[in-house]
Design an enzyme around this catalytic site. Structure first.
Site, PDB file in Angstrom:
ATOM      1  N   ARG A  77     -41.498  56.630   1.752  1.00  0.00           N
ATOM      2  CA  ARG A  77     -41.803  55.637   2.782  1.00  0.00           C
ATOM      3  C   ARG A  77     -41.214  56.071   4.118  1.00  0.00           C
ATOM      4  O   ARG A  77     -41.888  56.053   5.138  1.00  0.00           O
ATOM      5  CB  ARG A  77     -41.250  54.275   2.369  1.00  0.00           C
ATOM      6  CG  ARG A  77     -41.406  53.189   3.437  1.00  0.00           C
ATOM      7  CD  ARG A  77     -40.064  52.922   4.076  1.00  0.00           C
ATOM      8  NE  ARG A  77     -40.156  51.840   5.039  1.00  0.00           N
ATOM      9  CZ  ARG A  77     -39.555  51.856   6.217  1.00  0.00           C
ATOM     10  NH1 ARG A  77     -38.827  52.866   6.592  1.00  0.00           N
ATOM     11  NH2 ARG A  77     -39.674  50.844   7.037  1.00  0.00           N
ATOM     12  N   HIS A  82     -41.613  57.947   9.594  1.00  0.00           N
ATOM     13  CA  HIS A  82     -40.923  58.656  10.672  1.00  0.00           C
ATOM     14  C   HIS A  82     -41.421  60.078  10.909  1.00  0.00           C
ATOM     15  O   HIS A  82     -41.277  60.601  12.010  1.00  0.00           O
ATOM     16  CB  HIS A  82     -39.414  58.681  10.396  1.00  0.00           C
ATOM     17  CG  HIS A  82     -38.828  57.309  10.315  1.00  0.00           C
ATOM     18  ND1 HIS A  82     -38.714  56.478  11.413  1.00  0.00           N
ATOM     19  CD2 HIS A  82     -38.338  56.608   9.265  1.00  0.00           C
ATOM     20  CE1 HIS A  82     -38.181  55.333  11.038  1.00  0.00           C
ATOM     21  NE2 HIS A  82     -37.934  55.384   9.738  1.00  0.00           N
TER      22      HIS A  82
END
Length: 117
Positions: A77, A82
């Protein structure tokens, strides 16, 4: 935000696994998957949901079920959020092919134990 309880988050993880598997059933193998941006995006989004739901599961529950790859699910995730520009769809495919069905079975067993059924 109101705490929904760990059972709800585990259910969210299972639902996202089911969605990923359904989305992957719409393509004809890895090559077809790599050509389908919508499926890649949908699969990626559901990996993000899995990781966020994992983050909401209490540490005590994770420690009770160490056979599940909690850290890896959350790590994917974080990577997807990011480092989105580095995501390799092949890895997403391989995770689904190699792990998601087993993870789903383990999570369903966890739910049974947590519910006392």
């Amino acid at each position: 935000m109101k705490d929904r309880g760990h059972i709800a988050y585990i259910e969210d993880i299972i639902e996202s696994i089911d969605k990923i598997l359904r989305y992957l059933d719409t393509v004809n193998g890895l090559d077809d998957f790599l050509k389908n941006e919508m499926v890649i995006d949908a699969v990626t989004r559901n990996y993000e949901i899995i990781g966020e739901a994992v983050n909401q599961v209490p540490k005590a529950v994770k420690e009770k079920y160490p056979q599940l790859p909690w850290k890896q699910m959350y790590g994917l995730r974080n990577f997807a959020i990011h480092e989105y520009h580095l995501i390799d769809p092949v890895i997403l495919w391989e995770i689904a092919e190699d792990h998601l069905v087993d993870n789903k079975i383990q999570l369903e067993n966890l739910l049974d134990q947590e519910r006392g059924t």
